[in-house]
Design a protein around this motif. Sequence first.
Motif, PDB file in Angstrom:
ATOM      1  N   ASP A 240       0.833  -1.207   0.000  1.00 11.27           N
ATOM      2  CA  ASP A 240       0.000   0.000   0.000  1.00 11.27           C
ATOM      3  C   ASP A 240       0.861   1.248   0.000  1.00 11.27           C
ATOM      4  N   ILE A 241       1.892   1.260   0.840  1.00 11.19           N
ATOM      5  CA  ILE A 241       2.792   2.413   0.909  1.00 11.19           C
ATOM      6  C   ILE A 241       3.468   2.628  -0.433  1.00 11.19           C
ATOM      7  N   VAL A 244       0.698   3.942  -3.040  1.00 10.65           N
ATOM      8  CA  VAL A 244       0.180   5.293  -2.790  1.00 10.65           C
ATOM      9  C   VAL A 244       1.258   6.348  -2.999  1.00 10.65           C
ATOM     10  N   LYS A 256       8.407   2.266   6.429  1.00  9.15           N
ATOM     11  CA  LYS A 256       7.418   1.658   7.342  1.00  9.15           C
ATOM     12  C   LYS A 256       8.079   1.320   8.668  1.00  9.15           C
ATOM     13  N   LEU A 290       0.682  11.264   7.040  1.00  8.16           N
ATOM     14  CA  LEU A 290       0.238  10.621   5.802  1.00  8.16           C
ATOM     15  C   LEU A 290       0.618   9.143   5.803  1.00  8.16           C
ATOM     16  N   LEU A 291       1.842   8.851   6.194  1.00  3.01           N
ATOM     17  CA  LEU A 291       2.276   7.454   6.232  1.00  3.01           C
ATOM     18  C   LEU A 291       1.411   6.656   7.202  1.00  3.01           C
ATOM     19  N   GLU A 293      -1.649   7.183   8.075  1.00  3.56           N
ATOM     20  CA  GLU A 293      -3.005   7.000   7.532  1.00  3.56           C
ATOM     21  C   GLU A 293      -3.047   5.836   6.544  1.00  3.56           C
ATOM     22  N   ILE A 294      -1.973   5.672   5.755  1.00  7.58           N
ATOM     23  CA  ILE A 294      -1.900   4.538   4.826  1.00  7.58           C
ATOM     24  C   ILE A 294      -1.826   3.226   5.607  1.00  7.58           C
ATOM     25  N   ALA A 297      -5.176   2.355   7.469  1.00 10.53           N
ATOM     26  CA  ALA A 297      -6.258   1.914   6.585  1.00 10.53           C
ATOM     27  C   ALA A 297      -6.190   0.401   6.361  1.00 10.53           C
ATOM     28  N   ARG A 298      -4.987  -0.129   6.121  1.00  5.78           N
ATOM     29  CA  ARG A 298      -4.849  -1.575   5.895  1.00  5.78           C
ATOM     30  C   ARG A 298      -5.050  -2.340   7.204  1.00  5.78           C
TER      31      ARG A 298
END
Length: 450
Positions: A240-241, A244, A256, A290-291, A293-294, A297-298
């Motif tokens: 995802d990271i 996006v 991460k 921002l990181l 939030e990604i 979400a997962r």
Amino acid sequence: MKESDIYVGLDIGTTSIKAIVAQTIDGQTNIIGVGNEPSAGVSRGIIVDIDKAAQAIRGTLEQAEAKSGVKISSVIVGLPADRVSIDRCSGMISLADSTNEINNQDIQTVTKAAISNNLPQEREVINLLPEEFKIGEFDDIADPRGMVGARLELNGRLVTGPKTIIHNVRKAVNQAGVTIDQLVVGAEAEGKTALSDSEQDFGTILLDLGGGQSTAAVIHDHELKYIDVDHEGGQYITKDISSVLNISLADADNIKREYGIADAQYADADNEFSIEVVGQSQPRKINEKLLAEIIEARLDQILGRLKDKLAAANALGMPGGIVLTGGVASMPKIAELAANTFGMNVRVYVPDKMGLRHPSFALGLSLVNYATQMSDVEQVIYDVFSTTSHAEPAANFESESEQDPEQYQDDAPVTDEADDSSFFSRRGQSQQQKKRKKNNFGFSLKNFFE
């Protein structure tokens, strides 16, 4: 317990393979070597390429041998929870001479009777976990050896799994040049190490958040009562990271680990760092918020699906709350996010052994502990099927991009400084360890928690 005082736990994960070498001296277990190498041939916790997996296992064992100074010849292997079933089983035999003392042979004979009566088709026995023996009208016997009687009965839990998955694990490990002392479902072993005695007794949810999949298990009355799998884990957060932010998977994994926070409300929008965007000549600035939030979400999706499965099995609300293990459990604020999702107290289990103080080492250490703590009667039972020959051909599954995440669903019921953290913890729980009797051996999973 085997005679040798050297034990090796082998955790075959999706992103890494770990080997823990331990030595027992006067009943105390000491870690003397660790191997930790990138995985290969494994997708979503399942071996999909035996040759690649065997090579990766061999590399891990060689590293563990170099650090421990021990030549490794056999291992205790953790099995994934995919399509694992836990079913009540019982067997009974008549004893030829009621004046002769019950011995190991009698234990193994009644074990075979329990297996033959209850083994589903196309499945293989992983273990039979005894709950009680009966001699005539006398019940709740832990070890009947040395006693006498005319009839011997065994009641327990039969743990089975798909033949192909188990065969491929055996094949890969043997191809790596070692034999298997024992196959153990990961959650069964972790429950005995990651949970306190009271947590195992009163009931606790164990969530193993790995790289390729996430496993939910319930331990109650010191028994593994429920287990299920979500086929997403830390790899999906990394993807995802990467997607996006339009950065490489390697860079996504690095940021991460270095900047990732599981719960976005704790992230700082003013904390910025640079990333190398694919197709751009200049680095780009992004912020911690921002990181997060990604990532969140997962994690919301993974934890939400596990919660739904546990709710369907009527397994939520365990007094012991939730304990997190696995590599993803090392992410800052993961316990807070899980506590908010489940509405329960949550803590992260971190092994207390030097060099293993990271949640990702929980399984490897648990496998060693499980083997060293086996009772004599449990070993006698396990020997019944541990030497059985399995002739099913090994199978290479399709690649991950072509896999259906549901295909393995069963229709039947990180750093050394990491600390163990607890949220909404309960204190003063009773230390009562009285065994609960189960009179009905034909049950559904829901009946465990009603």
